[in-house]
Design a protein around this motif. Structure first.
Motif, PDB file in Angstrom:
ATOM      1  N   UNK A  58      10.254  -2.515  -1.818  1.00 61.15           N
ATOM      2  CA  UNK A  58      10.530  -4.044  -2.085  1.00 61.15           C
ATOM      3  C   UNK A  58       9.616  -4.981  -1.873  1.00 61.15           C
ATOM      4  N   UNK A  59       9.467  -6.090  -2.789  1.00 60.17           N
ATOM      5  CA  UNK A  59       8.728  -7.273  -2.738  1.00 60.17           C
ATOM      6  C   UNK A  59       8.371  -8.007  -1.197  1.00 60.17           C
ATOM      7  N   UNK A  60       9.663  -7.565  -0.511  1.00 62.53           N
ATOM      8  CA  UNK A  60       9.959  -8.291   0.705  1.00 62.53           C
ATOM      9  C   UNK A  60       9.259  -7.701   1.862  1.00 62.53           C
ATOM     10  N   UNK A  61       8.671  -6.712   1.616  1.00 58.96           N
ATOM     11  CA  UNK A  61       7.909  -5.744   2.789  1.00 58.96           C
ATOM     12  C   UNK A  61       6.376  -5.954   2.579  1.00 58.96           C
ATOM     13  N   UNK A  62       5.770  -6.668   3.399  1.00 57.45           N
ATOM     14  CA  UNK A  62       4.492  -6.958   3.067  1.00 57.45           C
ATOM     15  C   UNK A  62       3.415  -6.069   3.628  1.00 57.45           C
ATOM     16  N   UNK A  63       2.047  -6.220   3.041  1.00 55.60           N
ATOM     17  CA  UNK A  63       1.228  -4.937   3.147  1.00 55.60           C
ATOM     18  C   UNK A  63       0.255  -5.363   4.279  1.00 55.60           C
ATOM     19  N   UNK A  73     -11.880 -10.015   9.543  1.00 52.02           N
ATOM     20  CA  UNK A  73     -10.561  -9.952   9.683  1.00 52.02           C
ATOM     21  C   UNK A  73     -10.159 -11.102  10.682  1.00 52.02           C
ATOM     22  N   UNK A  74     -10.776 -11.413  11.878  1.00 49.09           N
ATOM     23  CA  UNK A  74     -10.334 -12.562  12.628  1.00 49.09           C
ATOM     24  C   UNK A  74     -10.304 -13.725  11.806  1.00 49.09           C
ATOM     25  N   UNK A  75     -11.498 -14.047  10.872  1.00 48.05           N
ATOM     26  CA  UNK A  75     -11.449 -15.114  10.269  1.00 48.05           C
ATOM     27  C   UNK A  75     -10.304 -15.513   9.236  1.00 48.05           C
ATOM     28  N   UNK A  76      -9.461 -14.381   9.321  1.00 38.57           N
ATOM     29  CA  UNK A  76      -8.253 -14.645   8.301  1.00 38.57           C
ATOM     30  C   UNK A  76      -6.925 -15.028   9.069  1.00 38.57           C
ATOM     31  N   UNK A  77      -7.129 -14.948  10.232  1.00 41.45           N
ATOM     32  CA  UNK A  77      -5.926 -15.419  10.947  1.00 41.45           C
ATOM     33  C   UNK A  77      -6.239 -16.696  12.042  1.00 41.45           C
ATOM     34  N   UNK A  78      -5.085 -17.228  12.466  1.00 40.26           N
ATOM     35  CA  UNK A  78      -5.063 -18.366  13.406  1.00 40.26           C
ATOM     36  C   UNK A  78      -5.448 -17.788  14.853  1.00 40.26           C
ATOM     37  N   UNK A  79      -6.574 -17.856  15.421  1.00 39.44           N
ATOM     38  CA  UNK A  79      -7.122 -16.973  16.339  1.00 39.44           C
ATOM     39  C   UNK A  79      -6.205 -17.254  17.594  1.00 39.44           C
ATOM     40  N   UNK A  99      -0.324 -11.585  12.836  1.00 42.45           N
ATOM     41  CA  UNK A  99      -0.764 -13.028  13.350  1.00 42.45           C
ATOM     42  C   UNK A  99      -0.475 -14.215  12.277  1.00 42.45           C
ATOM     43  N   UNK A 100      -0.849 -15.365  12.628  1.00 40.40           N
ATOM     44  CA  UNK A 100      -0.477 -16.436  11.770  1.00 40.40           C
ATOM     45  C   UNK A 100      -1.699 -16.414  10.819  1.00 40.40           C
ATOM     46  N   UNK A 113       4.925 -13.817   0.886  1.00 42.27           N
ATOM     47  CA  UNK A 113       4.982 -15.225   1.144  1.00 42.27           C
ATOM     48  C   UNK A 113       5.373 -15.711   2.608  1.00 42.27           C
ATOM     49  N   UNK A 114       4.933 -14.728   3.570  1.00 39.16           N
ATOM     50  CA  UNK A 114       5.176 -15.042   4.803  1.00 39.16           C
ATOM     51  C   UNK A 114       4.196 -16.004   5.425  1.00 39.16           C
ATOM     52  N   UNK A 115       4.220 -16.649   6.609  1.00 40.60           N
ATOM     53  CA  UNK A 115       3.086 -17.414   7.117  1.00 40.60           C
ATOM     54  C   UNK A 115       2.101 -16.427   8.146  1.00 40.60           C
ATOM     55  N   UNK A 116       2.772 -15.313   8.107  1.00 40.28           N
ATOM     56  CA  UNK A 116       1.820 -14.336   8.948  1.00 40.28           C
ATOM     57  C   UNK A 116       1.241 -13.288   8.089  1.00 40.28           C
ATOM     58  N   UNK A 117       0.276 -12.643   8.798  1.00 35.61           N
ATOM     59  CA  UNK A 117      -0.385 -11.389   7.941  1.00 35.61           C
ATOM     60  C   UNK A 117      -0.608 -10.344   8.961  1.00 35.61           C
TER      61      UNK A 117
END
Ligand code: TXA
Ligand code: MG
Length: 317
Positions: A58-63, A73-79, A99-100, A113-117
């Motif tokens: 399902x597209x609702x389940x993020x990767x 890696x850490x550069x992709x999130x709000x630390x 994280x965000x 489409x979440x605000x988290x990754x």
């Protein structure tokens, strides 16, 4: 038309070939230290949609997004202080942090489409080499059809995805055999979303209070879906001994009297060995002539907690 699926060995030339496929936007199966992944460039929504389609997810389940090193890696999130501490201890390795998300080039489809990754830096040597040949991170869920058992060797990927992808990179049997631990750092309260080889206890020793979040109403992780990691046969867990007419998956020696199909996750009752063998042995027993797979009780300590979590889901309807 059906695609011809080939397994290729992990030579330098083949790693370069796989890198060229990924650059072109192909989806390929790759080894990781946990389980095999179905990888594609994280910056391209068309590629990401293709990953979901191949897995029937399902597209609702993020990767999970896989990076070549901790800095990127850490550069992709709000630390967050917690992220710095645990990643310096456990990366590269089988830990995923949620994280965000910082506004960056990771496709919104990859994060549903979440605000988290969800991000991780894997330790498998071939995957590390491959990531260093690329100038983008890789989105990679486990290389199984949604809800089924994750593959832990190239042959098992072929069994799952034959005709759906062109290339499987063979990096040997996955060293750990269970998916990464997923830890959620998006709120003040730290939560474990999925158990793995980096245990709650190890994380608690560093971060202090953590809760395991399996009773949430709104599912945050597909690994939390009750019926998951499933063989085709009915699975019974926590058994004492094999009886009859069943496929037996033991933890310790197989009793001599039992004449049915039987495998031992670890003859010496080593939990690490059991984790490494779990998925491949379930696949073997799933093909035997019997209606059920009965599994011996496994201690709920260390990585045994993650093993029991997967088995509980495999046995749920
Ligand atoms: O070991 C692993 O993690 C393997 C290898 C290939 O790296 N990958 C893997 O991916 O198990 P997958 O897609 O099967 O599981 C990803 C887990 C799911 O439980 C998913 O819900 C969670 O990570 N996840 C991803 N993004 C998330 C987010 N933004 N919030 C919460 N959970 C998230
Ligand atoms: Mg999975």
């Amino acid at each position: 038309m059906k695609t011809k699926t080939v397994i290729i060995r992990n030579s330098k030339k083949n790693l370069e070939f796989v890198a060229s496929l990924l650059i072109k936007g192909e989806v390929v199966a790759i080894p990781t230290e946990t389980v095999y992944g179905l990888a594609g460039r994280a910056d391209n929504s068309k590629v990401i949609r293709n990953i979901y389609k191949i897995k029937n997810r399902p597209f609702s389940n993020p990767l999970i997004i896989h990076y070549k090193n901790i800095e990127e890696a850490l550069d992709s999130i709000i630390i967050d202080k917690r992220a710095k501490i645990i990643t310096s201890k456990f990366w590269p390795g089988p830990l995923t942090i949620v994280a965000r998300k910082k506004n960056n080039y990771v496709s919104d489809s990859a994060t549903a489409n979440l605000k988290t990754v969800a991000i991780r830096v894997p330790s498998h040597p071939d995957l590390k080499t491959l990531l260093h040949l690329l100038d983008f991170p890789l989105a990679a869920p486990s290389a199984n059809i949604y809800g089924k058992i994750s593959p832990t060797c190239a042959h098992d990927v072929k069994e799952e995805l034959n005709g759906k992808i062109s290339t499987i990179l063979d990096g040997g049997k996955s060293r750990i055999g269970l998916e990464s631990t997923v830890i959620d750092l998006t709120e003040n309260k730290t939560k474990i979303l999925r158990h793995g080889s980096i245990t709650e206890l190890k994380l608690k020793n560093i971060l202090g209070d953590i809760e395991y979040n399996n009773k949430v109403k709104k599912i945050k992780s597909p690994g939390q879906v009750l019926s998951h990691y499933k063989p085709n046969k009915k699975v019974i867990i926590d058994a004492k001994k094999p009886i009859t007419n069943e496929a037996w998956l033991g933890f310790g020696p197989i009793p001599k009297y039992f004449k049915g199909p039987a495998l031992s996750l670890s003859k010496n009752r080593c939990l690490q060995e059991a984790a490494k063998n779990l998925y491949s042995m379930l696949r073997i027993l799933d093909k035997k002539k019997s209606n059920i797979i009965v599994i011996q009780k496994i201690p709920k300590k260390g990585i045994g907690i993650a093993i029991n979590d997967r088995l509980f889901r495999a046995s749920s309807n």
